[in-house]
Write a protein that holds these residues in place. Structure first.
Motif, PDB file in Angstrom:
ATOM      1  N   ARG A   1      33.436  87.482  37.917  1.00 23.58           N
ATOM      2  CA  ARG A   1      34.822  87.839  37.144  1.00 23.58           C
ATOM      3  C   ARG A   1      34.376  88.174  35.602  1.00 23.58           C
ATOM      4  NH1 ARG A   1      38.973  84.938  38.629  1.00 23.58           N
ATOM      5  NH2 ARG A   1      37.597  83.319  39.139  1.00 23.58           N
TER       6      ARG A   1
ATOM      7  N   GLU B   1      35.454  91.740  33.782  1.00 25.33           N
ATOM      8  CA  GLU B   1      36.452  91.838  32.633  1.00 25.33           C
ATOM      9  C   GLU B   1      35.741  92.878  31.795  1.00 25.33           C
ATOM     10  OE1 GLU B   1      36.568  87.706  31.603  1.00 25.33           O
ATOM     11  OE2 GLU B   1      38.194  87.242  33.082  1.00 25.33           O
TER      12      GLU B   1
ATOM     13  N   GLN C   1      41.277  88.068  42.759  1.00 24.99           N
ATOM     14  CA  GLN C   1      41.562  87.262  41.329  1.00 24.99           C
ATOM     15  C   GLN C   1      40.481  88.087  40.384  1.00 24.99           C
ATOM     16  OE1 GLN C   1      40.902  83.255  41.228  1.00 24.99           O
ATOM     17  NE2 GLN C   1      42.252  82.896  43.155  1.00 24.99           N
ATOM     18  N   LEU C   2      39.674  88.905  41.185  1.00 24.71           N
ATOM     19  CA  LEU C   2      38.694  89.755  40.173  1.00 24.71           C
ATOM     20  C   LEU C   2      39.356  91.189  39.767  1.00 24.71           C
ATOM     21  CD1 LEU C   2      35.702  89.169  42.166  1.00 24.71           C
ATOM     22  CD2 LEU C   2      36.274  87.911  40.067  1.00 24.71           C
TER      23      LEU C   2
END
Length: 151
Positions: free
Chosen positions: A22, A26, A107-108
């Motif tokens: 993650r 980002e 969710q990544l």
């Protein structure tokens, strides 16, 4: 060109792969390739299980050494393509299965998702999450390759 972004995934002793991934996601856009493991996590049948009803209709036994693509082609030649597709669709009826792996991976921060999966689980998940995406499919290769561009 030297990469100036730190890469916590490669550090030794990192116990939390998804959290590290993650962090990287980002910092730079990533693409994701999802294959059959995703479907297996959701309880979908593998290709061998998927084609067992086809083999039964043809009165042949199949195992992990069987050329399943040849089996599917033989079925299509004997009956027709629509019959083959209907057999497969019946085995995939429960496409509303949840996948812990999919929800974790999604969710990544991926910009593009590539898949050879034969179901719509990824698209269904994106729709449930109100995530806009563009879908394209390449039929020019020996396998179906789907691409979803998240917008």
């Amino acid at each position: 060109m030297e990469n100036t972004v730190s890469d916590p995934i490669r550090k030794e002793g990192n116990d939390n792969f998804f959290e590290s991934f993650r962090t990287v996601s980002e910092q730079r856009p990533l693409s994701l390739f999802l294959g059959a493991g995703l479907d297996a996590d959701a309880g979908f049948p593998g290709l061998l299980e998927l084609l067992k009803p086809v083999a039964k209709d043809l009165k042949v036994s199949i195992d992990d050494k069987t050329d399943l693509f040849e089996l599917a082609q033989f079925y299509e030649d004997k009956y027709n393509r629509n019959e083959l597709l209907e057999k497969i669709k019946k085995r995939l009826q429960s496409s509303n299965r949840d996948s812990h792996l999919l929800s974790t991976v999604m969710q990544l921060n991926f910009r593009t998702i590539w898949t050879t999966n034969y179901d719509s689980m990824i698209e269904d998940y994106l729709k449930k999450q109100d995530t806009p995406f563009l879908k394209s499919i390449n039929h020019n290769s020996s396998m179906k390759l789907g691409k979803m561009q998240l917008t």
